[in-house]
Design a protein around this motif. Structure first.
Motif, mmCIF file in Angstrom:
data_model
loop_
_atom_site.group_PDB
_atom_site.id
_atom_site.type_symbol
_atom_site.label_atom_id
_atom_site.label_comp_id
_atom_site.label_asym_id
_atom_site.label_seq_id
_atom_site.Cartn_x
_atom_site.Cartn_y
_atom_site.Cartn_z
ATOM 1 N N VAL A 111 0.866 -1.174 0.000
ATOM 2 C CA VAL A 111 0.000 0.000 0.000
ATOM 3 C C VAL A 111 0.903 1.225 0.000
ATOM 4 N N PHE A 112 0.745 2.077 -1.018
ATOM 5 C CA PHE A 112 1.539 3.301 -1.140
ATOM 6 C C PHE A 112 0.628 4.491 -0.876
ATOM 7 N N THR A 113 1.109 5.429 -0.066
ATOM 8 C CA THR A 113 0.347 6.633 0.244
ATOM 9 C C THR A 113 1.186 7.844 -0.133
ATOM 10 N N THR A 114 0.669 8.659 -1.044
ATOM 11 C CA THR A 114 1.399 9.825 -1.521
ATOM 12 C C THR A 114 1.228 10.983 -0.547
ATOM 13 N N PRO A 115 2.079 12.013 -0.645
ATOM 14 C CA PRO A 115 1.916 13.188 0.221
ATOM 15 C C PRO A 115 0.618 13.928 -0.087
ATOM 16 N N ALA A 116 0.249 14.837 0.794
ATOM 17 C CA ALA A 116 -0.972 15.612 0.606
ATOM 18 C C ALA A 116 -0.835 16.523 -0.609
ATOM 19 N N ASP A 117 -2.002 16.876 -1.166
ATOM 20 C CA ASP A 117 -2.083 17.772 -2.324
ATOM 21 C C ASP A 117 -1.318 17.216 -3.522
ATOM 22 N N THR A 118 -1.476 15.932 -3.760
ATOM 23 C CA THR A 118 -0.830 15.307 -4.916
ATOM 24 C C THR A 118 -1.573 15.695 -6.191
ATOM 25 N N LYS A 119 -0.823 16.163 -7.200
ATOM 26 C CA LYS A 119 -1.442 16.587 -8.452
ATOM 27 C C LYS A 119 -1.605 15.442 -9.436
ATOM 28 N N LEU A 120 -0.992 14.300 -9.164
ATOM 29 C CA LEU A 120 -1.074 13.163 -10.081
ATOM 30 C C LEU A 120 -2.508 12.630 -10.103
ATOM 31 N N SER A 121 -3.022 12.379 -11.302
ATOM 32 C CA SER A 121 -4.394 11.898 -11.425
ATOM 33 C C SER A 121 -4.486 10.433 -11.001
ATOM 34 N N VAL A 122 -5.691 10.009 -10.718
ATOM 35 C CA VAL A 122 -5.933 8.627 -10.313
ATOM 36 C C VAL A 122 -5.588 7.674 -11.453
ATOM 37 N N GLU A 123 -5.933 8.028 -12.687
ATOM 38 C CA GLU A 123 -5.665 7.164 -13.840
ATOM 39 C C GLU A 123 -4.173 7.002 -14.080
ATOM 40 N N ASP A 124 -3.415 8.110 -13.984
ATOM 41 C CA ASP A 124 -1.976 8.022 -14.213
ATOM 42 C C ASP A 124 -1.298 7.187 -13.131
ATOM 43 N N ALA A 125 -1.719 7.353 -11.882
ATOM 44 C CA ALA A 125 -1.131 6.560 -10.798
ATOM 45 C C ALA A 125 -1.455 5.084 -10.972
ATOM 46 N N ARG A 126 -2.668 4.759 -11.421
ATOM 47 C CA ARG A 126 -3.034 3.357 -11.634
ATOM 48 C C ARG A 126 -2.231 2.758 -12.776
ATOM 49 N N ASP A 127 -2.092 3.491 -13.868
ATOM 50 C CA ASP A 127 -1.342 2.969 -15.018
ATOM 51 C C ASP A 127 0.128 2.747 -14.655
ATOM 52 N N THR A 128 0.715 3.665 -13.915
ATOM 53 C CA THR A 128 2.125 3.523 -13.535
ATOM 54 C C THR A 128 2.340 2.320 -12.631
ATOM 55 N N ALA A 129 1.498 2.192 -11.596
ATOM 56 C CA ALA A 129 1.659 1.077 -10.672
ATOM 57 C C ALA A 129 1.410 -0.262 -11.359
#
Length: 387
Positions: free
Chosen positions: A58-76
């Protein structure tokens, strides 16, 4: 007094009632449909077990992350080679879950996500959960649930009777199957919060059922002495005495749970809060239904198999039929009241011999009784008095 309060007072006094027991086949049919839908969803879709049970990271990014949900899913997904689930939390951070991820792939996925975010890998929080831990947690949860059900059965068998213990278990299993089926149908992940919610609704459903059983036992305590009502009718009176209380308690409990599920989870991004709230909401609703519509009707069906209860019900129905023959009505058998003339007439009709044998031997129910006059009584005396 509110309408609900007035209705509860009327039902408690016995001034009116809803025939829950007489309509129990309808409640059984509704429950069978709900259970069939739940089992169908469980069989076709299955449960989406969380990372705590399957293992992964489980990865948790810092607050106010600008990365979209779709981009984070595709990368992971591209780096780990597995399906990833991404959820945006209330502080605009991302919770990225990748199941079945080992230690080596976890490091690579973390580096790729940090590069995509443009931050050092040390600022990306990572939690690795081994599959063995999930298996142990599942085993302990099932063991605890079995112990709970056994202790509940023993308590109910001692405090009430084994038929009520069996009916309570049927209601509990009914609630569990429906709750698990809803999880399978909506596709929510099963997390430790889900287990906590399931154990909580077991206790609540049992509490509501015990309250109803206590009232039913109070009403049926005079079964051998009161020949005006069958066992099912007495149980229905006890159920009516607690139904408004059960509904009010359930509504009060459902309101904050609904707020957690529909408002809190939406604003805070779900997570553990959403998992607990969904199981509680579905379980509380199912538990209220089963304590009223399932538990007591099952007890009545089991009690109707007893020879003593069969004989009592047969006698009550026989008395009722004879009362109708002599002109009595249902109003002649109000609860907690003495028998009136119609019941006395029924007793006389039951104790009297056949009509042919009563000719000239005495009065017959429904006919006017005449007294024979004494021979020579008052003869020759205007006043009829002896001198």
């Amino acid at each position: 007094m509110s309408r609900m309060g007035a209705l509860g007072a009327r039902l408690h006094r016995g001034d009116g009632g809803i025939d829950f027991i007489g309509r129990r086949k309808i409640w059984y049919l509704i429950s069978l449909v709900l259970v069939a839908i739940s089992l169908g969803g469980l069989g076709f879709k299955g449960l989406e077990m969380g990372v705590e049970f399957r293992g992964g990271a489980v990865f948790t990014t810092p607050a106010d992350t600008k990365l979209s949900v779709e981009d984070a899913r595709d990368t992971a997904s591209s780096v780990s080679g597995r399906d990833a689930k991404v959820q945006r939390l209330g502080n605009d951070s991302l919770r990225i879950t990748v199941t079945g991820l080992d230690t080596d792939n976890q490091g690579e996925t973390r580096e790729a996500l940090a590069k995509e975010l443009g931050i050092p890998a040390g600022k990306l929080n990572a939690e690795l959960v081994g599959p063995s831990w999930g298996e142990q947690m599942t085993s302990k949860a099932l063991t605890g649930m079995v112990i709970f059900l056994v202790l509940v059965s023993v308590y109910l068998a001692i405090a009430f009777e084994w038929r009520m213990a069996l009916a309570a278990l049927v209601a509990l299993i009914h609630d569990l199957v429906i709750t698990v089926g809803v999880y399978a149908i909506v596709g929510f992940e099963v997390t430790p919060g889900t287990v906590v919610g399931l154990l909580t609704i077991l206790g609540y459903s049992l509490y509501d059922t015990v309250v109803v059983f206590d009232k039913v036992r109070e009403k049926t305590a005079t079964l051998g002495d009161d020949i005006r009502y069958t066992y099912g009718e007495l149980a229905n009176q006890g159920l009516n005495g607690t139904v408004v209380r059960s509904i009010n308690t359930s509504i009060v409990a459902l309101l904050p749970v609904a707020a957690l599920l529909f408002i809190g989870a939406g604003l805070l991004g779900g997570g553990m809060l959403k998992d607990i709230a969904l199981s509680l909401f579905v379980g509380l609703a199912a538990g209220t239904y089963s304590s009223i519509m399932i538990a007591t009707p099952v007890v009545v069906d089991l009690k109707n198999l007893e020879p003593a209860v069969k004989a009592h019900d047969k006698r009550v129905l026989h008395k009722r039929a004879r009362r109708a023959e002599v002109g009595g009505s249902d109003e002649d058998a109000l609860p907690d009241g003495p028998q009136d003339g119609a019941d006395s007439a029924v007793e006389q009709a039951d104790d009297a011999p056949d009509d042919k044998a009563t000719v000239g031997a005495g009065p017959v129910v429904g006919q006017r009784r005449t007294q024979p006059q004494s021979r020579g009584r008052g003869r020759g005396r205007p006043s009829g008095k002896r001198r």
